[in-house]
Design a protein around this motif. Sequence first.
Motif, PDB file in Angstrom:
ATOM      1  N   LEU A 179      14.498   6.933  -3.319  1.00  0.00           N
ATOM      2  CA  LEU A 179      13.449   7.791  -4.301  1.00  0.00           C
ATOM      3  C   LEU A 179      12.377   6.722  -4.478  1.00  0.00           C
ATOM      4  O   LEU A 179      11.116   6.919  -4.316  1.00  0.00           O
ATOM      5  CB  LEU A 179      13.725   8.423  -5.410  1.00  0.00           C
ATOM      6  N   GLY A 180      12.777   5.641  -5.079  1.00  0.00           N
ATOM      7  CA  GLY A 180      11.592   4.353  -5.112  1.00  0.00           C
ATOM      8  C   GLY A 180      10.771   3.939  -4.010  1.00  0.00           C
ATOM      9  O   GLY A 180       9.562   3.807  -4.182  1.00  0.00           O
ATOM     10  N   GLU A 181      11.733   3.919  -3.077  1.00  0.00           N
ATOM     11  CA  GLU A 181      11.000   3.474  -1.734  1.00  0.00           C
ATOM     12  C   GLU A 181      10.071   4.803  -1.325  1.00  0.00           C
ATOM     13  O   GLU A 181       8.967   4.525  -0.671  1.00  0.00           O
ATOM     14  CB  GLU A 181      11.762   3.448  -0.523  1.00  0.00           C
ATOM     15  N   LEU A 182      10.235   6.091  -1.385  1.00  0.00           N
ATOM     16  CA  LEU A 182       9.346   7.060  -0.961  1.00  0.00           C
ATOM     17  C   LEU A 182       8.044   7.056  -1.979  1.00  0.00           C
ATOM     18  O   LEU A 182       7.124   7.147  -1.466  1.00  0.00           O
ATOM     19  CB  LEU A 182      10.196   8.408  -1.466  1.00  0.00           C
ATOM     20  N   TYR A 183       8.382   6.578  -3.142  1.00  0.00           N
ATOM     21  CA  TYR A 183       7.124   6.546  -4.071  1.00  0.00           C
ATOM     22  C   TYR A 183       6.522   5.482  -3.713  1.00  0.00           C
ATOM     23  O   TYR A 183       5.026   5.484  -3.626  1.00  0.00           O
ATOM     24  CB  TYR A 183       7.575   6.361  -5.618  1.00  0.00           C
ATOM     25  N   ARG A 184       6.902   4.228  -3.078  1.00  0.00           N
ATOM     26  CA  ARG A 184       6.210   3.266  -2.629  1.00  0.00           C
ATOM     27  C   ARG A 184       5.478   3.487  -1.462  1.00  0.00           C
ATOM     28  O   ARG A 184       4.261   3.065  -1.503  1.00  0.00           O
ATOM     29  CB  ARG A 184       7.125   2.161  -2.128  1.00  0.00           C
ATOM     30  N   ILE A 185       5.916   4.357  -0.534  1.00  0.00           N
ATOM     31  CA  ILE A 185       5.455   4.720   0.781  1.00  0.00           C
ATOM     32  C   ILE A 185       3.857   5.660   0.299  1.00  0.00           C
ATOM     33  O   ILE A 185       2.652   5.225   0.875  1.00  0.00           O
ATOM     34  CB  ILE A 185       6.294   5.638   1.574  1.00  0.00           C
ATOM     35  N   VAL A 186       4.145   6.617  -0.593  1.00  0.00           N
ATOM     36  CA  VAL A 186       2.950   7.400  -0.708  1.00  0.00           C
ATOM     37  C   VAL A 186       2.023   6.499  -1.624  1.00  0.00           C
ATOM     38  O   VAL A 186       0.631   6.844  -1.410  1.00  0.00           O
ATOM     39  CB  VAL A 186       3.394   8.713  -1.473  1.00  0.00           C
ATOM     40  N   LEU A 187       2.445   5.637  -2.599  1.00  0.00           N
ATOM     41  CA  LEU A 187       1.502   5.016  -3.481  1.00  0.00           C
ATOM     42  C   LEU A 187       0.713   3.968  -2.533  1.00  0.00           C
ATOM     43  O   LEU A 187      -0.559   3.662  -2.680  1.00  0.00           O
ATOM     44  CB  LEU A 187       2.056   4.530  -4.750  1.00  0.00           C
ATOM     45  N   THR A 188       1.355   3.445  -1.736  1.00  0.00           N
ATOM     46  CA  THR A 188       0.688   2.317  -0.490  1.00  0.00           C
ATOM     47  C   THR A 188      -0.386   2.898   0.113  1.00  0.00           C
ATOM     48  O   THR A 188      -1.201   2.544   0.358  1.00  0.00           O
ATOM     49  CB  THR A 188       1.723   1.777   0.366  1.00  0.00           C
ATOM     50  N   ALA A 189      -0.128   4.250   0.712  1.00  0.00           N
ATOM     51  CA  ALA A 189      -0.979   4.729   1.249  1.00  0.00           C
ATOM     52  C   ALA A 189      -2.083   5.520   0.486  1.00  0.00           C
ATOM     53  O   ALA A 189      -3.235   5.481   1.129  1.00  0.00           O
ATOM     54  CB  ALA A 189      -0.358   6.319   1.842  1.00  0.00           C
ATOM     55  N   ALA A 190      -2.062   5.736  -0.853  1.00  0.00           N
ATOM     56  CA  ALA A 190      -3.056   5.885  -1.740  1.00  0.00           C
ATOM     57  C   ALA A 190      -3.992   4.696  -2.059  1.00  0.00           C
ATOM     58  O   ALA A 190      -4.841   4.898  -2.948  1.00  0.00           O
ATOM     59  CB  ALA A 190      -2.669   6.569  -2.969  1.00  0.00           C
ATOM     60  N   GLY A 191      -3.547   3.306  -1.503  1.00  0.00           N
ATOM     61  CA  GLY A 191      -4.202   2.372  -1.646  1.00  0.00           C
ATOM     62  C   GLY A 191      -3.822   1.311  -2.594  1.00  0.00           C
ATOM     63  O   GLY A 191      -4.505   0.422  -3.077  1.00  0.00           O
ATOM     64  N   TYR A 192      -2.663   1.398  -3.177  1.00  0.00           N
ATOM     65  CA  TYR A 192      -1.973   0.404  -4.055  1.00  0.00           C
ATOM     66  C   TYR A 192      -1.196  -0.602  -3.401  1.00  0.00           C
ATOM     67  O   TYR A 192      -0.619  -0.377  -2.401  1.00  0.00           O
ATOM     68  CB  TYR A 192      -1.250   1.190  -5.232  1.00  0.00           C
ATOM     69  N   ASP A 193      -1.074  -1.688  -4.085  1.00  0.00           N
ATOM     70  CA  ASP A 193      -0.123  -2.602  -3.785  1.00  0.00           C
ATOM     71  C   ASP A 193       1.221  -2.521  -4.432  1.00  0.00           C
ATOM     72  O   ASP A 193       1.173  -2.894  -5.773  1.00  0.00           O
ATOM     73  CB  ASP A 193      -0.773  -4.138  -4.040  1.00  0.00           C
ATOM     74  N   VAL A 194       2.093  -2.333  -3.869  1.00  0.00           N
ATOM     75  CA  VAL A 194       3.334  -1.662  -4.374  1.00  0.00           C
ATOM     76  C   VAL A 194       4.561  -2.273  -4.336  1.00  0.00           C
ATOM     77  O   VAL A 194       4.850  -2.908  -2.900  1.00  0.00           O
ATOM     78  CB  VAL A 194       3.616  -0.098  -3.979  1.00  0.00           C
ATOM     79  N   THR A 195       5.336  -2.632  -5.216  1.00  0.00           N
ATOM     80  CA  THR A 195       6.706  -3.220  -5.243  1.00  0.00           C
ATOM     81  C   THR A 195       7.749  -2.448  -5.630  1.00  0.00           C
ATOM     82  O   THR A 195       7.561  -1.898  -6.705  1.00  0.00           O
ATOM     83  CB  THR A 195       6.604  -4.693  -5.767  1.00  0.00           C
ATOM     84  N   VAL A 196       8.857  -2.266  -5.136  1.00  0.00           N
ATOM     85  CA  VAL A 196      10.023  -1.588  -5.576  1.00  0.00           C
ATOM     86  C   VAL A 196      10.923  -2.757  -6.109  1.00  0.00           C
ATOM     87  O   VAL A 196      11.345  -3.497  -5.609  1.00  0.00           O
ATOM     88  CB  VAL A 196      10.610  -0.519  -4.658  1.00  0.00           C
ATOM     89  N   GLN A 197      11.372  -2.492  -7.517  1.00  0.00           N
ATOM     90  CA  GLN A 197      12.034  -3.474  -8.282  1.00  0.00           C
ATOM     91  C   GLN A 197      13.411  -2.761  -9.012  1.00  0.00           C
ATOM     92  O   GLN A 197      13.247  -1.777  -9.829  1.00  0.00           O
ATOM     93  CB  GLN A 197      11.371  -4.259  -9.249  1.00  0.00           C
ATOM     94  N   GLN A 198      14.502  -3.272  -8.613  1.00  0.00           N
ATOM     95  CA  GLN A 198      15.798  -2.567  -9.053  1.00  0.00           C
ATOM     96  C   GLN A 198      15.795  -3.130 -10.486  1.00  0.00           C
ATOM     97  O   GLN A 198      16.017  -4.288 -10.706  1.00  0.00           O
ATOM     98  CB  GLN A 198      16.834  -3.033  -8.393  1.00  0.00           C
ATOM     99  N   ILE A 199      15.732  -2.366 -11.528  1.00  0.00           N
ATOM    100  CA  ILE A 199      15.660  -2.478 -13.152  1.00  0.00           C
ATOM    101  C   ILE A 199      17.159  -2.553 -13.474  1.00  0.00           C
ATOM    102  O   ILE A 199      17.718  -3.561 -14.210  1.00  0.00           O
ATOM    103  CB  ILE A 199      14.914  -1.886 -13.708  1.00  0.00           C
ATOM    104  N   GLY A 200      17.890  -1.454 -13.423  1.00  0.00           N
ATOM    105  CA  GLY A 200      19.074  -1.482 -13.951  1.00  0.00           C
ATOM    106  C   GLY A 200      19.350   0.042 -14.557  1.00  0.00           C
ATOM    107  O   GLY A 200      18.789   1.220 -13.929  1.00  0.00           O
ATOM    108  N   ASN A 201      19.786   0.394 -15.619  1.00  0.00           N
ATOM    109  CA  ASN A 201      19.949   1.331 -16.417  1.00  0.00           C
ATOM    110  C   ASN A 201      19.039   1.861 -17.232  1.00  0.00           C
ATOM    111  O   ASN A 201      18.001   1.147 -17.419  1.00  0.00           O
ATOM    112  CB  ASN A 201      21.325   1.394 -17.072  1.00  0.00           C
ATOM    113  N   ARG A 202      18.985   2.992 -17.505  1.00  0.00           N
ATOM    114  CA  ARG A 202      17.680   3.435 -18.162  1.00  0.00           C
ATOM    115  C   ARG A 202      17.382   2.848 -19.466  1.00  0.00           C
ATOM    116  O   ARG A 202      16.233   3.005 -19.940  1.00  0.00           O
ATOM    117  CB  ARG A 202      17.889   5.093 -18.661  1.00  0.00           C
TER     118      ARG A 202
END
Length: 334
Positions: free
Chosen positions: A148-171
């Motif tokens: 899901l984070g990668e899907l968010y990266r794809i659409v946000l990149t297309a919207a003109g942002y420099d996007v990194t997906v970072q695995q954080i851990g638990n909530r």
Amino acid sequence: MHARTRIALSAVGALTAAGFLAACGEAGSSGTEAPDAGASGAGCAPVAGDQLVVLTDDKNLQNTDNIVPAVNDDAASPQVIAALNRVSAALDTEKLIGLNRAVDVDRQTPQAAAEEFAAAEGLTDGIETGPGGELIVGAANFSESETLGELYRIVLTAAGYDVTVQQIGNRELYEPALETGEIQVVPEYAATMADFINNKVAGENAPAISSPDLDETMTGLREVGEQVGIVFGEPSAAQDQNAFAVTSAFADEYGVRTLSDLAEKCSGTATVLGGPPECPQRPKCQEGLVEVYDFRAGEFSSLDAGGPQTKTALTTGEISVGLVFSSDGALATG
């Protein structure tokens, strides 16, 4: 069960969740005694089979853990929200199962599975560009969240942002980072996130604000989110929550498609319910099945929380019905 707050049941296998998602709900006031699940009918003996199907929760035992984008208030521009809502509009539970199957069964990377899905769905077609800048998308430490984070990266990149997906851990780790703006976006689960934030702002013993009604859950989620500086986009139709599965062969043999069918046709001594050890005392597991559906199994088999033990016990015919996650890649769709 997952990266939500489902009370100390970590998922192993298809979701590889890291024990910070609630599993079966909290125990009742006693927390020690299982409900009177005594079964007197014949019941439905287990039926082995390769395909697993989820029984419809037709009386809404489970809450609405629909996937929803969570955004730090300072980063929540109209273009960011609109881009993330593209993902929500494209997802339903069947498609989420397919994404999880691509990663957990077919062994694609989350990035590859997300790229393939985004292309097939046209997620970036005509997307509005924003002012740009750097965004960090946080992902919990299980594969569904990463995808899901990668899907968010794809659409946000297309919207003109420099996007990194970072695995954080638990909530417990990523939610404070989202509040402070160390990360800007996280894929979340509506009901669990609503109760998690509510417990922070109103106290651990505050009544749950999540509901089987999605509109009610989202109203509560947005209200508590405003108090901590988190904005939520539109929820998707995709849900990842507790569910009860049988084999397709079992469903066909006994004519069972819903949990009401299960209660009506299969309450009885031959029926074996499988799930985590806490299941008999949990209102979203056996206790709830008894109270909401009047389903009474003849035997309970202590296994895991939607993991390989439960799924193997189903396919080999050791249990009749088992607790799973509704978006598990091992489930049959269509």
